[in-house]
Design a protein around this motif. Structure first.
Motif, PDB file in Angstrom:
ATOM      1  N   ASP A 150       0.777  -1.388   0.006  1.00  0.00           N
ATOM      2  CA  ASP A 150       0.137   0.102  -0.126  1.00  0.00           C
ATOM      3  C   ASP A 150       0.916   1.392  -0.167  1.00  0.00           C
ATOM      4  O   ASP A 150       0.606   2.294   0.094  1.00  0.00           O
ATOM      5  N   THR A 151       2.218   1.219  -0.148  1.00  0.00           N
ATOM      6  CA  THR A 151       3.037   2.282  -0.187  1.00  0.00           C
ATOM      7  C   THR A 151       2.666   3.131  -1.260  1.00  0.00           C
ATOM      8  O   THR A 151       3.017   2.564  -2.606  1.00  0.00           O
ATOM      9  N   GLU A 152       2.498   4.329  -1.444  1.00  0.00           N
ATOM     10  CA  GLU A 152       2.704   5.268  -2.485  1.00  0.00           C
ATOM     11  C   GLU A 152       3.828   5.505  -2.875  1.00  0.00           C
ATOM     12  O   GLU A 152       4.948   6.122  -2.219  1.00  0.00           O
ATOM     13  N   GLY A 198       3.740   9.855  -4.614  1.00  0.00           N
ATOM     14  CA  GLY A 198       3.429  11.060  -3.719  1.00  0.00           C
ATOM     15  C   GLY A 198       4.041  10.745  -2.171  1.00  0.00           C
ATOM     16  O   GLY A 198       4.196  11.970  -1.795  1.00  0.00           O
ATOM     17  N   SER A 199       4.728   9.930  -1.932  1.00  0.00           N
ATOM     18  CA  SER A 199       5.504   9.809  -0.721  1.00  0.00           C
ATOM     19  C   SER A 199       6.912  10.344  -0.814  1.00  0.00           C
ATOM     20  O   SER A 199       7.479  10.541   0.156  1.00  0.00           O
ATOM     21  N   GLY A 224      -4.004   6.850 -10.510  1.00  0.00           N
ATOM     22  CA  GLY A 224      -4.289   6.115  -9.214  1.00  0.00           C
ATOM     23  C   GLY A 224      -4.168   4.765  -9.191  1.00  0.00           C
ATOM     24  O   GLY A 224      -3.951   4.115  -8.097  1.00  0.00           O
ATOM     25  N   ALA A 245      -0.223   4.124  -8.695  1.00  0.00           N
ATOM     26  CA  ALA A 245       0.417   5.002  -7.637  1.00  0.00           C
ATOM     27  C   ALA A 245       1.057   4.571  -6.415  1.00  0.00           C
ATOM     28  O   ALA A 245       1.942   4.641  -5.640  1.00  0.00           O
ATOM     29  N   VAL A 246       0.564   3.155  -6.228  1.00  0.00           N
ATOM     30  CA  VAL A 246       0.898   2.195  -5.079  1.00  0.00           C
ATOM     31  C   VAL A 246       1.543   0.918  -5.516  1.00  0.00           C
ATOM     32  O   VAL A 246       1.153   0.617  -6.774  1.00  0.00           O
TER      33      VAL A 246
END
Length: 90
Positions: free
Chosen positions: A29-31, A34-35, A66, A69-70
């Motif tokens: 679930d890590t972006e 964006g992270s 989207g 993204a993860v």
């Protein structure tokens, strides 16, 4: 290749190639962007790595940002390409 194997491939590459704090846990679930773990060049390097190691083609042209993204979403997108590849001719 299974979902879990592909996720492990991505996570291992990120840990080996990107400077992340030892306190940052990278999971399904890590972006990615964006992270700040990956920039656009790092993201492209990751895609090239996955494609070269698995033979899968990741097509971002029609994908929703989207969706990739993860970690899990990028894996799903790669595995989707595996499902639509034509069967080899005999």
């Amino acid at each position: 290749m299974t979902q879990e194997q592909l996720q492990r491939l991505l996570i291992d590459w990120i840990k080996a190639n990107k400077r992340t704090s030892n306190h940052v846990e990278i999971s399904a679930d890590t972006e990615l962007l964006g992270s700040g773990i990956l920039d656009s060049f790092g993201f492209l390097d990751l895609i090239v790595h996955v494609e070269s190691k698995t033979g899968l083609q990741i097509d971002l042209a029609d994908a929703d940002p989207g969706e990739f993204a993860v970690v899990r979403g990028l894996c799903n997108l790669a595995l989707k390409s595996q499902a639509v590849q034509p069967c080899p001719q005999a």
